[in-house]
Design a protein around this motif. Structure first.
Motif, PDB file in Angstrom:
ATOM      1  N   PRO A 221       0.769   2.918  -7.665  1.00  0.00           N
ATOM      2  CA  PRO A 221       0.346   4.313  -7.826  1.00  0.00           C
ATOM      3  C   PRO A 221       0.063   4.988  -6.483  1.00  0.00           C
ATOM      4  O   PRO A 221      -0.151   4.324  -5.456  1.00  0.00           O
ATOM      5  N   ALA A 222       0.057   6.311  -6.497  1.00  0.00           N
ATOM      6  CA  ALA A 222      -0.216   7.102  -5.294  1.00  0.00           C
ATOM      7  C   ALA A 222      -1.553   6.704  -4.683  1.00  0.00           C
ATOM      8  O   ALA A 222      -2.539   6.505  -5.396  1.00  0.00           O
ATOM      9  N   ASP A 223      -1.565   6.570  -3.348  1.00  0.00           N
ATOM     10  CA  ASP A 223      -2.791   6.260  -2.588  1.00  0.00           C
ATOM     11  C   ASP A 223      -3.484   4.992  -3.076  1.00  0.00           C
ATOM     12  O   ASP A 223      -4.703   4.886  -3.005  1.00  0.00           O
ATOM     13  N   GLU A 224      -2.704   4.041  -3.581  1.00  0.00           N
ATOM     14  CA  GLU A 224      -3.304   2.785  -4.049  1.00  0.00           C
ATOM     15  C   GLU A 224      -2.578   1.594  -3.451  1.00  0.00           C
ATOM     16  O   GLU A 224      -1.539   1.717  -2.820  1.00  0.00           O
ATOM     17  N   THR A 225      -3.173   0.417  -3.670  1.00  0.00           N
ATOM     18  CA  THR A 225      -2.627  -0.836  -3.162  1.00  0.00           C
ATOM     19  C   THR A 225      -2.450  -1.802  -4.321  1.00  0.00           C
ATOM     20  O   THR A 225      -3.304  -1.890  -5.193  1.00  0.00           O
ATOM     21  N   THR A 226      -1.339  -2.500  -4.317  1.00  0.00           N
ATOM     22  CA  THR A 226      -1.045  -3.508  -5.338  1.00  0.00           C
ATOM     23  C   THR A 226      -0.763  -4.829  -4.640  1.00  0.00           C
ATOM     24  O   THR A 226      -0.113  -4.846  -3.592  1.00  0.00           O
ATOM     25  N   VAL A 227      -1.247  -5.924  -5.214  1.00  0.00           N
ATOM     26  CA  VAL A 227      -0.955  -7.248  -4.667  1.00  0.00           C
ATOM     27  C   VAL A 227       0.032  -7.936  -5.595  1.00  0.00           C
ATOM     28  O   VAL A 227      -0.193  -8.036  -6.796  1.00  0.00           O
ATOM     29  N   VAL A 228       1.144  -8.387  -5.007  1.00  0.00           N
ATOM     30  CA  VAL A 228       2.196  -9.055  -5.768  1.00  0.00           C
ATOM     31  C   VAL A 228       2.249 -10.521  -5.351  1.00  0.00           C
ATOM     32  O   VAL A 228       2.472 -10.820  -4.173  1.00  0.00           O
ATOM     33  N   PRO A 229       2.022 -11.458  -6.285  1.00  0.00           N
ATOM     34  CA  PRO A 229       2.116 -12.876  -5.920  1.00  0.00           C
ATOM     35  C   PRO A 229       3.576 -13.337  -5.870  1.00  0.00           C
ATOM     36  O   PRO A 229       4.336 -13.119  -6.813  1.00  0.00           O
ATOM     37  N   LEU A 230       3.966 -13.920  -4.746  1.00  0.00           N
ATOM     38  CA  LEU A 230       5.313 -14.461  -4.589  1.00  0.00           C
ATOM     39  C   LEU A 230       5.222 -15.982  -4.666  1.00  0.00           C
ATOM     40  O   LEU A 230       4.537 -16.606  -3.848  1.00  0.00           O
TER      41      LEU A 230
ATOM     42  N   SER B 191       0.851  -1.197   0.000  1.00  0.00           N
ATOM     43  CA  SER B 191       0.000   0.000   0.000  1.00  0.00           C
ATOM     44  C   SER B 191       0.881   1.240   0.000  1.00  0.00           C
ATOM     45  O   SER B 191       1.798   1.354   0.809  1.00  0.00           O
ATOM     46  N   ASN B 192       0.590   2.157  -0.908  1.00  0.00           N
ATOM     47  CA  ASN B 192       1.362   3.387  -1.051  1.00  0.00           C
ATOM     48  C   ASN B 192       0.552   4.566  -0.513  1.00  0.00           C
ATOM     49  O   ASN B 192      -0.371   5.031  -1.168  1.00  0.00           O
ATOM     50  N   PRO B 193       0.898   5.067   0.682  1.00  0.00           N
ATOM     51  CA  PRO B 193       0.135   6.183   1.262  1.00  0.00           C
ATOM     52  C   PRO B 193       0.570   7.555   0.757  1.00  0.00           C
ATOM     53  O   PRO B 193      -0.001   8.567   1.133  1.00  0.00           O
ATOM     54  N   THR B 194       1.593   7.601  -0.114  1.00  0.00           N
ATOM     55  CA  THR B 194       2.132   8.887  -0.555  1.00  0.00           C
ATOM     56  C   THR B 194       1.310   9.452  -1.718  1.00  0.00           C
ATOM     57  O   THR B 194       0.415   8.797  -2.234  1.00  0.00           O
ATOM     58  N   LYS B 195       1.674  10.638  -2.133  1.00  0.00           N
ATOM     59  CA  LYS B 195       0.962  11.317  -3.215  1.00  0.00           C
ATOM     60  C   LYS B 195       1.607  11.105  -4.580  1.00  0.00           C
ATOM     61  O   LYS B 195       1.231  11.741  -5.562  1.00  0.00           O
ATOM     62  N   SER B 196       2.623  10.229  -4.646  1.00  0.00           N
ATOM     63  CA  SER B 196       3.219   9.917  -5.944  1.00  0.00           C
ATOM     64  C   SER B 196       3.619   8.444  -5.992  1.00  0.00           C
ATOM     65  O   SER B 196       3.668   7.759  -4.972  1.00  0.00           O
ATOM     66  N   LYS B 197       3.912   7.970  -7.189  1.00  0.00           N
ATOM     67  CA  LYS B 197       4.163   6.558  -7.450  1.00  0.00           C
ATOM     68  C   LYS B 197       5.381   6.020  -6.700  1.00  0.00           C
ATOM     69  O   LYS B 197       6.378   6.703  -6.528  1.00  0.00           O
ATOM     70  N   ALA B 198       5.277   4.757  -6.250  1.00  0.00           N
ATOM     71  CA  ALA B 198       6.422   4.017  -5.722  1.00  0.00           C
ATOM     72  C   ALA B 198       6.708   2.900  -6.715  1.00  0.00           C
ATOM     73  O   ALA B 198       5.792   2.369  -7.334  1.00  0.00           O
ATOM     74  N   SER B 199       7.975   2.556  -6.873  1.00  0.00           N
ATOM     75  CA  SER B 199       8.325   1.581  -7.911  1.00  0.00           C
ATOM     76  C   SER B 199       9.528   0.751  -7.498  1.00  0.00           C
ATOM     77  O   SER B 199      10.427   1.231  -6.822  1.00  0.00           O
ATOM     78  N   ILE B 200       9.508  -0.529  -7.921  1.00  0.00           N
ATOM     79  CA  ILE B 200      10.644  -1.439  -7.734  1.00  0.00           C
ATOM     80  C   ILE B 200      10.884  -2.097  -9.090  1.00  0.00           C
ATOM     81  O   ILE B 200       9.932  -2.545  -9.728  1.00  0.00           O
ATOM     82  N   ASN B 201      12.142  -2.203  -9.499  1.00  0.00           N
ATOM     83  CA  ASN B 201      12.436  -2.873 -10.773  1.00  0.00           C
ATOM     84  C   ASN B 201      12.387  -4.385 -10.631  1.00  0.00           C
ATOM     85  O   ASN B 201      11.953  -5.093 -11.531  1.00  0.00           O
ATOM     86  N   GLU B 202      12.863  -4.897  -9.520  1.00  0.00           N
ATOM     87  CA  GLU B 202      12.776  -6.316  -9.184  1.00  0.00           C
ATOM     88  C   GLU B 202      13.137  -6.428  -7.716  1.00  0.00           C
ATOM     89  O   GLU B 202      13.596  -5.465  -7.110  1.00  0.00           O
ATOM     90  N   PHE B 203      12.909  -7.597  -7.115  1.00  0.00           N
ATOM     91  CA  PHE B 203      13.355  -7.781  -5.737  1.00  0.00           C
ATOM     92  C   PHE B 203      13.571  -9.240  -5.391  1.00  0.00           C
ATOM     93  O   PHE B 203      12.939 -10.130  -5.935  1.00  0.00           O
ATOM     94  N   ASP B 204      14.537  -9.454  -4.486  1.00  0.00           N
ATOM     95  CA  ASP B 204      14.768 -10.767  -3.891  1.00  0.00           C
ATOM     96  C   ASP B 204      13.877 -10.839  -2.655  1.00  0.00           C
ATOM     97  O   ASP B 204      13.605  -9.812  -2.021  1.00  0.00           O
ATOM     98  N   TYR B 205      13.473 -12.051  -2.292  1.00  0.00           N
ATOM     99  CA  TYR B 205      12.713 -12.194  -1.054  1.00  0.00           C
ATOM    100  C   TYR B 205      13.060 -13.492  -0.345  1.00  0.00           C
ATOM    101  O   TYR B 205      13.496 -14.467  -0.946  1.00  0.00           O
TER     102      TYR B 205
END
Length: 197
Positions: free
Chosen positions: A123-132, A88-102
């Motif tokens: 996106p700003a003020d939105e939630t994204t679900v990422v399947p791992l 969930s991104n509580p900010t007013k602008s986009k957050a982004s990751i190119n890739e990630f290890d987990y």
């Protein structure tokens, strides 16, 4: 004239690259403000047998155990499934990751690890679900000294355990992949019922 044009092209290129770096920096800062949580588990299987078929109403269905018994003899009990990670991104602008290890931990023991090698935009003020996708070997977790995983799986739906997902983002800056210096840890105590939703 050619020299002036070359300098102008260089200056514009530098400006574009520096703007790109500034945008990436803002997206990284926004990512650090995001909230991560485990939303659900899907398609969890042990030694190729769906968890729902192995465990019925808090008890072990022994008719479903042959695959697990064979895997145990080989000292390799594969665990597969999907963990849906909510960002969930509580900010007013986009957050982004190119890739990630987990890394996914159960009661501080590594359950699975992997890499998500796609760009994730929140996106700003939105939630994204990422399947791992999870893939691990739980032989030592079942036959080791600690029976926490077995107790959790065989407990009732109110049984709780600690899960941790450690995420190490990778960013692309000026064409170079740069890994985040540490892991972002998401700790959550979850009840057993999350496995069966």
């Amino acid at each position: 004239m050619k020299k002036i044009l070359s300098i102008l092209v260089f200056a514009v290129s530098l400006l574009v690259v520096s703007c790109g770096i500034k945008d990436q920096k803002n997206e990284i800062e926004n990512l650090s403000k995001c909230k991560f949580q485990i939303k659900s588990f899907k398609e969890v299987s042990i030694a190729g047998t769906p968890l729902q078929k192995i465990i019925d109403k808090g008890s072990l269905d022994i008719t479903r155990l042959p695959n697990i018994a064979i895997a145990a003899l080989q000292q390799n009990i594969p665990l597969t499934g999907i963990v849906n990670l909510e960002i969930s991104n509580p900010t007013k602008s986009k957050a982004s990751i190119n890739e990630f290890d987990y890394i996914i931990l159960f009661e501080n023991q590594e359950l699975a690890s992997g890499v998500v090698d796609q760009v994730i935009n929140v996106p700003a003020d939105e939630t994204t679900v990422v399947p791992l996708k999870i893939k691990g070997d739980i032989y030592n977790m079942i036959f080791g000294n600690d029976n926490a995983l077995l107790n959790f799986l065989l407990g009732d739906n109110s049984s709780k355990a600690n899960f941790t997902i450690k995420v190490k983002p990778t960013f692309v800056i000026a064409g170079q992949k740069i890994k985040y210096p540490g892991y972002i840890s998401i700790d959550k105590q979850l009840s057993r019922e999350i496995l069966f939703k």
